[in-house]
Scaffold this motif. Structure first.
Motif, short mmCIF file in Angstrom:
data_model
loop_
_atom_site.label_atom_id
_atom_site.label_comp_id
_atom_site.label_asym_id
_atom_site.label_seq_id
_atom_site.Cartn_x
_atom_site.Cartn_y
_atom_site.Cartn_z
N ALA A 96 -10.83 2.25 4.75
CA ALA A 96 -11.52 1.00 5.08
C ALA A 96 -11.81 0.98 6.57
N VAL A 97 -13.05 0.67 6.92
CA VAL A 97 -13.41 0.62 8.34
C VAL A 97 -14.22 -0.63 8.62
N ARG A 98 -14.27 -0.96 9.90
CA ARG A 98 -14.98 -2.14 10.36
C ARG A 98 -15.85 -1.70 11.54
N ALA A 99 -17.03 -2.28 11.65
CA ALA A 99 -17.86 -1.92 12.79
C ALA A 99 -18.71 -3.09 13.21
N SER A 100 -18.95 -3.16 14.51
CA SER A 100 -19.87 -4.15 15.04
C SER A 100 -21.13 -3.38 15.45
N ILE A 101 -22.22 -3.67 14.73
CA ILE A 101 -23.40 -2.82 14.89
C ILE A 101 -24.60 -3.63 15.35
N SER A 102 -25.56 -2.91 15.95
CA SER A 102 -26.83 -3.56 16.28
C SER A 102 -27.57 -3.80 14.97
N ALA A 103 -28.21 -4.95 14.87
CA ALA A 103 -28.84 -5.33 13.60
C ALA A 103 -29.87 -4.30 13.16
N GLY A 104 -30.55 -3.65 14.10
CA GLY A 104 -31.61 -2.71 13.72
C GLY A 104 -31.16 -1.28 13.59
N ALA A 105 -29.86 -1.01 13.78
CA ALA A 105 -29.40 0.38 13.80
C ALA A 105 -29.47 1.01 12.41
N SER A 106 -29.72 2.31 12.37
CA SER A 106 -29.69 3.02 11.09
C SER A 106 -28.25 3.39 10.76
N ALA A 107 -28.01 3.62 9.47
CA ALA A 107 -26.68 4.08 9.05
C ALA A 107 -26.32 5.36 9.77
N LEU A 108 -27.31 6.25 9.93
CA LEU A 108 -27.06 7.53 10.58
C LEU A 108 -26.58 7.32 12.02
N ALA A 109 -27.26 6.45 12.75
CA ALA A 109 -26.89 6.22 14.15
C ALA A 109 -25.48 5.67 14.24
N VAL A 110 -25.13 4.76 13.34
CA VAL A 110 -23.79 4.17 13.39
C VAL A 110 -22.72 5.22 13.06
N LEU A 111 -22.97 6.04 12.04
CA LEU A 111 -21.99 7.06 11.68
C LEU A 111 -21.81 8.06 12.82
N ARG A 112 -22.93 8.46 13.41
CA ARG A 112 -22.86 9.47 14.47
C ARG A 112 -22.28 8.90 15.76
N GLU A 113 -22.76 7.73 16.15
CA GLU A 113 -22.41 7.23 17.48
C GLU A 113 -21.13 6.41 17.50
N GLN A 114 -20.90 5.61 16.45
CA GLN A 114 -19.72 4.75 16.48
C GLN A 114 -18.52 5.38 15.80
N PHE A 115 -18.76 6.28 14.84
CA PHE A 115 -17.63 6.92 14.16
C PHE A 115 -17.50 8.39 14.51
N ASP A 116 -18.36 8.88 15.40
CA ASP A 116 -18.32 10.26 15.86
C ASP A 116 -18.36 11.24 14.69
N LEU A 117 -19.09 10.89 13.65
CA LEU A 117 -19.30 11.80 12.52
C LEU A 117 -20.67 12.45 12.72
N ALA A 118 -20.68 13.62 13.35
CA ALA A 118 -21.95 14.25 13.73
C ALA A 118 -22.43 15.25 12.68
N GLY A 119 -21.76 15.28 11.51
CA GLY A 119 -22.20 16.21 10.47
C GLY A 119 -23.60 15.89 10.00
#
Lengths: 779, 158
Positions: free
Chosen positions: B15-38
């Protein structure tokens, strides 16, 4: 620590020729691999480039004041912030333009900011004023008197000329029974690397540059980029994280790289510059488009007498490696099949189009399209089938070509015969040809093409060498530092195989390090299908030196001759019966901890292949060996839609010796996919200097359902100089497939298409035109 | 600068929680906020599949999916396939078949392959190829990727 049980007898086991998984595969399949595109450094800024929207214009004013003032912007640079020197083959391309723009991709200014979004916002705040200039897009127009001049230093718009002559073409033409003429225009395509262009630059307090780069020629890149930065080449360190494809596109310096460094210098922070996909289509290099005019003669028996070839290359606004592709095109024109008299000319002409770089197969993709289509036409004129005509004119081992290529160890005839036999070519070819006039909608065709390429490097620089540093540690783990670059093709794995073979250690005990000019010894770069041959030889020679050191010591201790010993599975064994003498790691520790006699196994090698640069007349045996591939393609054409489905590709290639079948198959299959795109679907559409289809949606690379069935055959000619007999292999598949498709299409419908790609639109239109013509004739 | 939204979802089983920009893509959030660069950004317009992730059992282009839509979902990325028990059979099959060259498309390919096998472990080769139509590979010519999926499918059949 648990100790493995030492076996008493170890059989010899060779890793060469076995199916070995790529060393980098586990990291790539788990998402652990960080490409340049994925890298983040502390305090890193992002950068973007402002490109022009004009094709030819004088720059009157660039005003960056509003962009500078945007919160989050750290620096904005223009040409005034960089040295005046250009980059590229003719140094005619200043990274940021100050006087005028010459192509739609031209760089005007660049921004470094805290985020990419801020960069984008800042770019919109830069004001540019132009005075538009008349533009020119076609070679013929650019050569016409009074044409707009692209570079003032070259008022004739001719960037480069390449000429070769051998024998007497005019006399040969008079003496020929048949002379066949043809024109072939090959188009713009682009690499479509999955990882878009990217650079990350970092500067230290002394002004030394560290560039995290996608380059495939790190050592020469230092020299090429230095003038554009006003930095000593020795003060540039290139680090190569894994790269998402290159295929030749990373063999030059492009404006974004010095721009990225200049921004890092200005901000004293790491700066990362990454393209959008649209930018990648517009502003990364293309394959060189070429207009061929060919005249070739033969006797009535179908023996070639001469080739006379004149080509024009649309050079675009600047000169990268595209303008030098004639070095390779010329080789195919002069040396592919026995041609007694040859004349060749290439002129690279400046226009206001984007510019071409190097791309897998170099000028040979273009040349082989033209030559192999023309060969098929000549066969028909001679009344011979495509295989018989090629066999009649095929080079044989021992031939020396007009350009001095010594084809010592080739088997073109073997490749042709096997390809024809495996595909049942002749009977299908005769049957499908009889179906031209039938009313069947789906028509089958089969086509063949052959190609020649250098397979042992290409001595276009002062050295074509590669270095290796190798050490073996106290645990018999081997580290190989190679100069070669792994751009995904799998050279690290091949090097590990050669080293594991010589040192008798498991593959997993070999670590290959190849990512930093500060540690790696010099190498030319990944190009010309040279790396397995040259880096492989260097690694093998280094491993042999280490092996000799180890076996000498073991021989001394065991009181036997060194040549009676062998290394197998991490042990020194008796060569004749495999009986274990001593575990390798124990021997290494004994060598290491031997007081004043201490020896650490550390060796180095620099391998220079036995090839020679061309002389001023373009004569020279520039590769250490040569190789051929023959492809047969069987296709189905939907005569209603013009769509072509390639059903099967038979590939027969002289590979010297198979080192890793998995990697070899992957290179050939991937090369064919790229060549199929060239033949059938891919075209970067450039109209009046503007790229009209800058997206995957509109560009059309091949996808999984479109691919044919493969039938691959490897011919092993065992090159005497190649590592374990291997030759370079990676370009031939891309080179040879396209004309096989074109020839198959002719076999299916009786129409020739001299200008790829053979899109459904083109094919359907030609079929419709023919039907209309036949209807009119009937009326 | 932009409106922030809080979302909660399950990411690779946690389970995770994130505060994201309303316009952000799922990809950007995974890569930038969760450091999942796969998952990779390779086109940004849903044409290449390098950003493929699995959301509630469906394979999706992370670059096109708004990150706000991750809220309440089960999200799997390539990083989640390497479990304590070892690599996923798809990953193993990719390695063994030689389905990888430069590797930039690989995380997306692996996720699409996982999705195809989950959906139908008995798919024909033609169905597998059609299932890969949205994933571009510029290196391999696809055969070894298809071979890997066929091998992993066999292993996945009950």
């Amino acid at each position: 620590m648990s100790q493995a049980i030492t076996p008493k007898v170890i059989e010899r086991h060779s890793v060469i020729g076995t199916r070995v998984a790529k060393l980098d595969a586990p990291d790539k399949v788990t998402g652990r691999t960080r490409f340049v595109n994925d890298m983040v450094l502390p305090r890193m800024l992002y950068a973007k480039i402002l490109r022009t929207d004009r094709v030819h214009a004088r720059i009157k004013r660039i005003d960056t004041a509003r962009a500078q003032a945007l919160p989050g912007v750290v620096a904005v640079i223009t040409a005034a912030d960089m040295p005046k020197l250009g980059i590229g083959v003719l140094k005619d391309n200043p990274p940021l333009k100050s006087d005028k723009v010459r192509t739609i991709r031209d760089e005007l200014a660049a921004v470094a900011a805290e985020s990419e979004a801020i960069c984008d916002a800042a770019l919109r705040l830069i004001d540019v004023e132009y005075e538009d200039l008349p533009a020119v897009f076609e070679c013929a127009d650019a050569l016409a008197p009074g044409a707009p001049v692209i570079h003032d230093e070259r008022p004739d718009n001719v960037a480069m000329v390449h000429e070769f002559a051998h024998g007497d073409v005019e006399a040969a033409a008079l003496a020929s029974d048949f002379v066949v003429e043809g024109e072939y225009n090959v188009h713009y395509v682009t690499h479509c690397n999955m990882g878009v262009s990217c650079a990350l630059a970092d500067i230290d307090v002394d002004g030394r540059v560290t560039l995290y780069s996608q380059t495939q020629y790190p050592f020469i890149m230092k020299m090429d980029i230095a003038p554009a930065l006003d930095v000593h080449p020795g003060d540039i360190r290139i680090i190569q994280p894994p790269v998402g494809g290159a295929f030749g596109s990373k063999l030059d310096v492009y404006p974004y790289e010095p721009i990225c460094v200049a921004l890092a210098r200005k901000t004293r922070r790491p700066v990362k510059l990454i393209f959008s996909r649209k930018e990648e289509f517009i502003a990364s290099p293309t394959r060189q488009p070429v207009e061929f005019k060919i005249r070739a003669g033969m006797t009535k028996d179908g023996i070639l007498t001469f080739r006379d070839i004149d080509t024009l290359l649309n050079n675009g606004g600047y000169t990268s490696w595209g303008a030098t592709t004639p070095f390779v095109t010329m080789r195919t024109c002069s040396s592919h099949y026995r041609v007694p008299h040859v004349r060749y000319r290439a002129r690279a002409v400046y226009t206001n189009n984007p510019y071409a770089g190097s791309f897998r197969g170099y000028g040979n993709v273009q040349a082989t399209w033209a030559i192999e289509t023309h060969m098929d036409k000549m066969a028909e004129v001679a009344g011979l089938d495509p295989v018989a005509f090629r066999l009649k004119n095929a080079n044989e081992a021992g031939d020396v070509t007009p350009q001095g290529a010594r084809l010592d160890n080739i088997d073109l005839k073997g490749c042709l015969s096997i390809a024809a036999e495996k595909s049942n070519f002749l009977s299908k070819w005769a049957r499908y040809r009889d179906g031209w006039t039938s009313s069947v909608r789906m028509k089958r065709g089969i086509g063949i093409a052959a190609s020649l390429h250098n397979a042992g490097g290409a001595k276009i620089h002062k050295s074509d060498g590669c270095g290796t540093i190798l050490k073996v540690d106290d645990y018999a783990r081997v580290t190989v530092i190679t100069g070669a670059s792994d751009i995904g093709q799998g050279i690290d794995t091949v090097i590990a195989q050669f080293v594991a073979e010589e040192l008798g250690v498991p593959m997993r005990d070999v670590t290959v390090v190849a990512n930093d000019t500060a540690t790696g010894p010099w190498d030319v770069g990944v190009h010309a299908s040279r790396t397995t041959y040259i880096a492989g030889n260097s690694a093998r020679r280094a491993a042999r030196k280490a092996r000799a050191m180890i076996l000498d010591q073991a021989a001394k201790q065991a009181n036997v001759a060194a040549d009676r010993l062998d290394l197998r599975a991490g042990h020194v064994v008796q060569a004749d019966n495999g009986v274990v003498v001593i575990p390798l790691d124990r021997l290494l520790r004994q060598m290491h901890f031997a007081g004043e006699d201490a020896k650490l196994v550390m060796v180095a090698d620099y391998y220079e292949p036995p090839s020679e640069p061309e002389d001023k007349n373009h004569v020279g045996d520039m590769s250490a060996c040569y190789s051929h591939a023959v492809h047969v393609a069987e296709i189905v054409v939907d005569t209603s839609t013009g769509e072509i489905q390639v059903e099967t590709v038979w590939s027969v290639q002289d590979v010297g010796r198979v080192v890793n079948p998995v990697g070899l198959e992957g290179q050939i299959e991937g090369g064919i996919a790229m060549g199929l795109g060239y033949a059938l679907s891919e075209e970067l559409k450039i109209e009046n200097g503007i790229v009209r289809n800058p997206s995957f949606r509109d560009y059309h690379v091949f996808t999984a359902p479109q691919m044919p069935r493969f039938d691959l055959t490897f011919i092993e000619t065992a090159d005497a100089e190649g590592p374990a007999g291997a030759k370079g292999i990676a370009e031939l598949p891309t080179i040879v497939i396209a004309p096989a498709i074109g020839n198959a299409l002719y076999n299916a419908i009786g129409l020739r298409f001299d200008h790829p790609p053979l899109t459904p639109e083109k094919v359907a239109r030609a079929l419709w035109d023919r039907a209309q013509g036949m209807k009119r004739a009937a009326e | 600068m932009s409106l922030k939204v809080d979302i909660v979802f399950t990411l690779n089983g946690a389970a995770v929680r994130a505060s994201i920009s309303a316009g952000a893509s799922a990809l950007a959030v995974l890569r930038e906020q969760f450091d999942l660069a796969g998952a990779k950004l390779a086109c940004g317009e849903g044409e290449c599949g390098a950003c493929t992730i699995i959301v509630d059992g469906l394979s999706l282009n992370g670059c096109l999916m708004p990150a706000v839509d991750l809220d309440g979902r089960r999200v799997e990325t390539v990083e989640g396939l390497w479990r304590e028990t070892g690599l996923d059979p798809v990953q193993r099959a990719f390695i063994e078949a030689g389905a990888i060259q430069c590797g930039f498309c690989t995380p997306g390919m692996v996720m699409q392959a996982r999705h195809l096998i989950d959906r139908n472990p008995r798919a024909s080769e033609a169905e597998i190829r059609r299932g890969l139509e949205g994933n571009i590979c510029r290196c391999t010519g696809y055969r070894k990727i298809v071979d890997a999926i066929i091998a992993a499918s066999r292993a996945a059949r009950p």
